[in-house]
Design an enzyme around this catalytic site. Structure first.
Site: not given
Lengths: 278, 404
Positions: A50, A61
């Site tokens: 990824e 995040d």
């Protein structure tokens, strides 16, 4: 249509082992080093890669990935350059699946159709876009499927039984189970709870289920991978990049090796796990 | 107000939260079930007469509504044109319009059984309003505030703390409102089970833009009645400042279908539209951030740019999605005022009306200074005095070199 993701998971199922999915940020700490890191990942044991598309406002995040995105942006990374990175990677590796992960706005501004065409052409296999739930499938998910890219959805502990079918409806490639309610890089999940959740998802889909968020050690990777079709590690790799940088935040000779070594030890953990019962 | 007439400007959003192409629900999967729950809870509360009655009671006895509609006589004389009225949201408890929305959301949090409330704040007025209502209703309160804003809005930080809220300074990004909102979303994603996110403006994922608008619409609804009483007719124009745009939407929405009412939103032009500013509609383009599609300030790669305004409450690189739509369809005209123009208007209002305006509505007043002199004396103009300026005195003094 079959993507490299489908092929890779079929092969792994045949081998009877779970996938090790690695996450790194495009352009962190700079584009050249980033390419070297990418190229080192498959040999170190990454089954699926990824690549984070940096964004100024990564709402889901934690501090590690936020900082990595800002380092990458500071180093001049753009979505175009991220795609170029994939293209460069593909010159030496045409089998490892590449999934781009990030937020919708840079893609929306690039232009959805142009982005999908360029991504496909560069050798991208799938997309994970954090801020596109099934309610917004018309934006990118459906066009991506049409363009031959997998659209990999996140399922979370808040995705209940009633909602799962909607979440899984247009998902392809694999399902990414977010093992905790929280942001990336936070506390890890309990393996048995993860196992139950994976089984719950598997009752609704035949797709592989990979589990991420909060996995930092080979032991944790092994424990989680044993409950699923794969384990995803991101923030720990990002931390390894950061720890290898010099005082000005530049790459050092140690950077690529630091990431590759950590990937190798985590991969050994994952490979120690037996594939979850289908 | 939900009986949509054909061709009405007041019928949005659709069931998926869209105003034209704007709005929507661009959030992480973890939050999606919560947003659907909230939508359902709000839909039920909205038609519950008991909820409405309780809210009206608090608005009257606790907030102090209706707020006055005040004829600004000396300012009118000074400009020599339009007859200027102020809608005095600065007189509400907590000193701004923010409380109208917060009351509604905190009552909803209580109704949904959420013991913990989080909020983002820029100037601190929404944070103070949230801390206030959490104190009144006995809920835990955590307010995320950019570290830069914590510095320039100290009085409000102290107020929040006095009211029992925890203020968390945010040191990511530019340390302002946008980053506070990111941090609030991160907290929400982590504490989904017990936490209610009280958004302070008409932005974010559906149903927030609609819900916040509905709670703020009391401003325009009162103005309709008050101006009829004072003048026997509707106003000719409305003017309000726009950051996210909740005070403006609250004033504008009840008038959107009155074609005789001209509507002006004033964005913050900071140092100038060709320099650092916070005017998303004048200087941005449509993009996706914080749960909705709307006009945003960004670079050619879709990275969000930092906004700048002297006013912490306008210092945000986006705007509510319904404003974006109203701009595109041409129903609202968007203007902008620079830091300097806002400071001049601030001084003028203090001296001529004995009202210390917040820097946010000073932007609206700055454009009144452009518009009013050119209009006839029988033109009725209503300006939303969205908040009081006590919180801004230190930073205004600094900008003016200590000399008022």
């Amino acid at each position: 249509m079959t993507t490299r993701i489908d092929t890779r998971f079929a092969d792994l199922a045949h081998e009877g082992r779970p996938a090790f999915v690695t996450f790194v940020m495009a352009g962190d700490p700079d584009l050249d080093t980033s390419l070297q890191i990418l190229k080192a990942l498959p040999a170190a044991g990454a089954d699926v890669i990824e690549i984070g598309m940096p964004f100024t406002d990564p709402m889901a995040d934690g501090p590690a990935i936020q900082a990595a995105g800002l380092r990458a942006l500071k180093a001049g990374t753009t979505l175009k350059k991220t795609l170029a990175l994939v293209r460069d990677f593909r010159t030496t590796d045409n089998v490892t699946p590449i999934v781009l992960m990030g937020y919708y706005n840079p893609i929306y501004i690039y232009g959805v159709d142009a982005f999908l065409a360029d991504a496909k052409q560069a050798g991208v296999d799938g997309l994970i876009i954090v801020d596109l739930p099934p309610e917004e499938d018309e934006e990118l998910c459906l066009p991506a499927m049409k363009a031959g890219l997998n659209f990999i959805r996140l399922a979370t502990p808040t995705t209940d039984e009633k909602r799962l079918p909607a979440v899984l409806a247009n998902t392809s490639g694999f399902v990414y189970y977010v093992s905790i309610t929280g942001i990336t890089g936070s506390a890890s999940a309990d393996a048995s709870a993860v196992g139950a959740a994976v089984q719950r998802i598997k009752r609704h889909t035949s797709l592989p289920v990979c589990v991420g968020f909060g996995i930092r050690t080979p032991e944790a990777a092994q424990a989680i991978a044993a409950q699923a079709n794969g384990a995803v590690v991101g923030s720990a790799l990002i931390d390894a990049v950061k720890a290898s940088l010099d005082a000005e935040g530049r790459a050092t000779k140690a950077t690529v090796g630091a990431v590759a070594d950590l990937v190798a030890s985590l991969a050994a953990g994952v490979r120690g796990a037996k594939q979850a019962a289908e | 107000m939900n009986q949509a007439l054909p061709n009405s400007f007041r019928s949005g959003p659709d069931e998926r939260g869209h105003f034209g192409i704007y709005g929507g629900r661009f959030v992480a999967e973890t939050l999606m079930p919560l947003i659907l729950d909230l939508e359902k809870a709000y839909a039920q509360a909205k038609v519950d007469p008991a909820f409405r009655a309780e809210m009206d009671g608090h608005l009257k006895h606790y907030v102090g509504r209706p707020s006055a509609l005040y004829f600004a006589e000396r300012l009118t004389e000074h400009f020599g044109g339009a007859k200027i009225y102020f809608k005095r949201e600065d007189l509400n408890h907590t000193g701004a319009h923010k409380v109208n929305n917060v009351l509604g959301q905190i009552m909803l949090a209580k109704r949904m059984g959420k013991p913990r409330v989080i909020a983002e704040t820029g100037a601190g007025m929404h944070g103070v309003a949230t801390a206030t209502m959490c104190a009144k209703f006995g809920l835990e309160c955590v307010v995320f505030m950019g570290a830069v804003d914590v510095e320039r809005q100290q009085p409000n930080v102290l107020r929040m703390k006095a009211l029992g809220a925890e203020v968390r300074p945010v040191s990511s990004g530019a340390h302002t409102l946008k980053d506070a909102m990111n941090e609030a979303l991160r907290d929400w994603v982590t504490n989904v089970h017990d936490t209610f996110y009280c958004i302070g403006t008409v932005a974010g994922p559906h149903p927030y833009p609609m819900m916040v608008r509905d709670f703020q619409a009391v401003i325009g609804q009162e103005v309709r009645e008050q101006i009829m009483q004072a003048e026997g007719r509707l106003p000719d124009s409305l003017v309000a400042c726009i950051g996210g745009g909740s005070n403006a939407m609250g004033l504008f929405h009840p008038f959107l279908d009155d074609p005789g009412v001209a509507i002006y939103g004033v964005e913050a032009a900071g140092h100038g539209l060709d320099k650092l500013h916070a005017a998303s509609i004048a200087g941005g383009k449509p993009g996706v951030l914080h749960g909705n599609r709307t006009y945003l300030l960004m670079d050619p790669d879709g990275q969000i740019e930092e906004a700048h305004s002297i006013s912490a409450g306008l210092d945000y690189p986006g705007v509510g999605p319904e404003h974006s739509w109203l701009h595109d369809v041409g129903r609202v005209k968007f203007l902008s005022a620079t830091d300097t123009e806002a400071l001049d208007a601030f001084k003028l209002c203090c001296r001529l009306e004995g009202i210390i305006p917040a820097l946010e509505p000073s932007h609206a007043l700055a454009k009144v200074a452009d518009l009013a002199p050119k209009l006839p004396k029988d033109h009725l103009m209503v300006v939303n005095m969205s908040g009081r300026g006590d919180k801004d005195l230190a930073s205004v003094a600094e900008h003016l070199g200590g000399q008022f």
